[in-house]
Design a protein around this motif. Structure first.
Motif, PDB file in Angstrom:
ATOM      1  N   ASN A 244       0.865  -1.178   0.000  1.00  0.00           N
ATOM      2  CA  ASN A 244       0.000   0.000   0.000  1.00  0.00           C
ATOM      3  C   ASN A 244       0.903   1.230   0.000  1.00  0.00           C
ATOM      4  N   VAL A 245       1.016   1.878  -1.145  1.00  0.00           N
ATOM      5  CA  VAL A 245       2.003   2.948  -1.305  1.00  0.00           C
ATOM      6  C   VAL A 245       1.755   4.094  -0.325  1.00  0.00           C
ATOM      7  N   GLU A 246       0.491   4.474  -0.159  1.00  0.00           N
ATOM      8  CA  GLU A 246       0.161   5.578   0.765  1.00  0.00           C
ATOM      9  C   GLU A 246       0.649   5.286   2.180  1.00  0.00           C
ATOM     10  N   ALA A 247       0.341   4.083   2.647  1.00  0.00           N
ATOM     11  CA  ALA A 247       0.731   3.699   4.006  1.00  0.00           C
ATOM     12  C   ALA A 247       2.260   3.649   4.122  1.00  0.00           C
ATOM     13  N   ALA A 248       2.911   3.136   3.063  1.00  0.00           N
ATOM     14  CA  ALA A 248       4.375   3.066   3.084  1.00  0.00           C
ATOM     15  C   ALA A 248       4.972   4.464   3.168  1.00  0.00           C
TER      16      ALA A 248
ATOM     17  N   ARG B  63       6.113   5.593  -9.838  1.00  0.00           N
ATOM     18  CA  ARG B  63       6.019   5.460  -8.403  1.00  0.00           C
ATOM     19  C   ARG B  63       7.247   6.020  -7.685  1.00  0.00           C
ATOM     20  N   VAL B  64       8.403   5.880  -8.337  1.00  0.00           N
ATOM     21  CA  VAL B  64       9.642   6.178  -7.628  1.00  0.00           C
ATOM     22  C   VAL B  64       9.682   7.615  -7.110  1.00  0.00           C
ATOM     23  N   HIS B  65       9.106   8.545  -7.862  1.00  0.00           N
ATOM     24  CA  HIS B  65       9.170   9.935  -7.424  1.00  0.00           C
ATOM     25  C   HIS B  65       8.237  10.231  -6.253  1.00  0.00           C
ATOM     26  N   ARG B  66       7.314   9.302  -5.992  1.00  0.00           N
ATOM     27  CA  ARG B  66       6.389   9.528  -4.874  1.00  0.00           C
ATOM     28  C   ARG B  66       6.944   9.035  -3.551  1.00  0.00           C
ATOM     29  N   LEU B  67       8.028   8.272  -3.623  1.00  0.00           N
ATOM     30  CA  LEU B  67       8.558   7.679  -2.394  1.00  0.00           C
ATOM     31  C   LEU B  67       9.633   8.569  -1.775  1.00  0.00           C
ATOM     32  N   PRO B  68       9.515   8.835  -0.469  1.00  0.00           N
ATOM     33  CA  PRO B  68      10.522   9.675   0.189  1.00  0.00           C
ATOM     34  C   PRO B  68      11.799   8.890   0.483  1.00  0.00           C
TER      35      PRO B  68
END
Ligand code: C2E
Ligand code: MG
Ligand code: MG
Ligand code: MG
Length: 288
Positions: A154-158, A186-191
């Motif tokens: 779950n990308v949001e939760a991650a 997706r990669v740009h959304r991950l901190p």
């Protein structure tokens, strides 16, 4: 289809499957019992800054050795731990062992810890890991949690979990980038703080210009995103030189050091002679 095939291939296939099933059965038996930590060991692999020839970090890699079972690589037993609901317990044991055995921070290095997406999804689990780390005398800034995209259920939760820990100083690396499920959307959304380029990219880096183009592009992506980039799976001097030419600085692989004992890895980190850390990059012998 296997049923219709006659001959020995069917038998071999059957035997292998049978052995895998037996192994899995045994693993399931031991992994869910108290005291399973006894069967867990860790190998440690340096991460090298090829510009300064210094080791800057150490990644902990899990191994499973239970009696009557062939030694299992991480991928296999981690998948089992995930499927039988033991992942949190196993990760806790791995992290507790790693911070005890391998205090990389004492020599100014970072400790890279692989975690499962299942860990990331559960707040209490991450808090427990954070506490274990801090209680070992390690500042969060010296820890890099490695996650894979397959693990991002779950990308949001991650993302919110990563932010929360990030505020405390913990860092995150996206592991195996470029393999399997990786996605540019997706990669740009991950901190994340670090991008690790999958070793599969490197296999043909010497011979294949298109492979070099792909690696170069990921390195440029990391630069633009202002994250560090580690090129994984470097097995030869030639590969390291090609990666360096494309702008890579941080690398990891058998060429520099194989996964080994904590002591070996810590020696590499403190620059002691006797470590098998290659001193600098060799001269490139190939044209182009
Ligand atoms: P990873 O985190 O991408 O780790 C790199 C894998 O490549 C390791 O395999 C390492 O031994 C291997 N390797 C390193 N240098 C080279 C090289 O030059 N050439 C080649 N061919 N291979 C190289 P390992 O230890 O079997 O681990 C496999 C995967 O299992 C890891 O991939 C990671 O995703 C997972 N894993 C390992 N330890 C843990 C852990 O403690 N927790 C979790 N959740 N996953 C883990
Ligand atoms: Mg990793
Ligand atoms: Mg990797
Ligand atoms: Mg991998």
């Amino acid at each position: 289809a296997a049923k219709q095939q006659a001959g020995p291939s069917v038998v071999v296939y059957g035997e292998r499957l049978d052995r895998q099933l037996r192994n899995r059965q045994k693993l399931l038996g031991t992994i869910s019992r108290p005291g399973f930590e006894e069967y867990l060991s860790l190998a440690y692999q340096p991460i090298v800054d090829t510009k300064s020839s210094a080791c800057v970090g150490i990644e902990a890699l899990a191994r499973w050795n239970s009696p009557g079972l062939e030694s299992l690589g991480a991928a296999e037993f981690i998948a089992t731990a995930e499927s039988c609901g033991q992942m949190h317990e196993v990760t806790r044991a791995i992290v507790a062992k790693a911070v005890k055995e391998c205090p990389a921070w004492e020599s100014g290095g970072s400790l890279f810890l692989n975690i499962s997406g299942r860990d990331l999804m559960v707040e209490e689990s991450m808090d427990f890991l954070a506490t274990t780390i801090v209680e070992a005398g390690c500042m969060p800034e010296h820890i890099v949690f490695e996650i894979t995209e397959t693990a991002l259920i779950n990308v949001e939760a991650a993302v919110s979990s990563m932010r929360r820990l990030g505020e405390r100083g913990f860092r995150f690396a996206l592991d195996d980038f470029g393999s399997g499920q990786s996605s540019l959307s997706r990669v740009h959304r991950l901190p994340i703080d670090v991008l690790k380029i999958d070793g599969a990219f490197i296999e043909n880096i010497v011979d294949d210009p298109r492979c070099r183009a792909a690696v170069g592009t990921v390195l440029e992506l990391a630069r633009q995103m202002q994250v560090d980039c580690v090129v994984e799976g470097i097995e030869s001097g030639e590969q390291s030189v090609h990666a360096a030419r494309l702008g890579a600085r941080l690398m990891q692989g058998y060429y520099f050091a194989r996964p080994s004992s904590a002591l070996d890895a810590l020696q590499a980190l403190s620059g002691m002679p006797g470590s098998n850390l290659a001193a600098g990059l060799p001269q490139l012998r190939v044209a182009g």
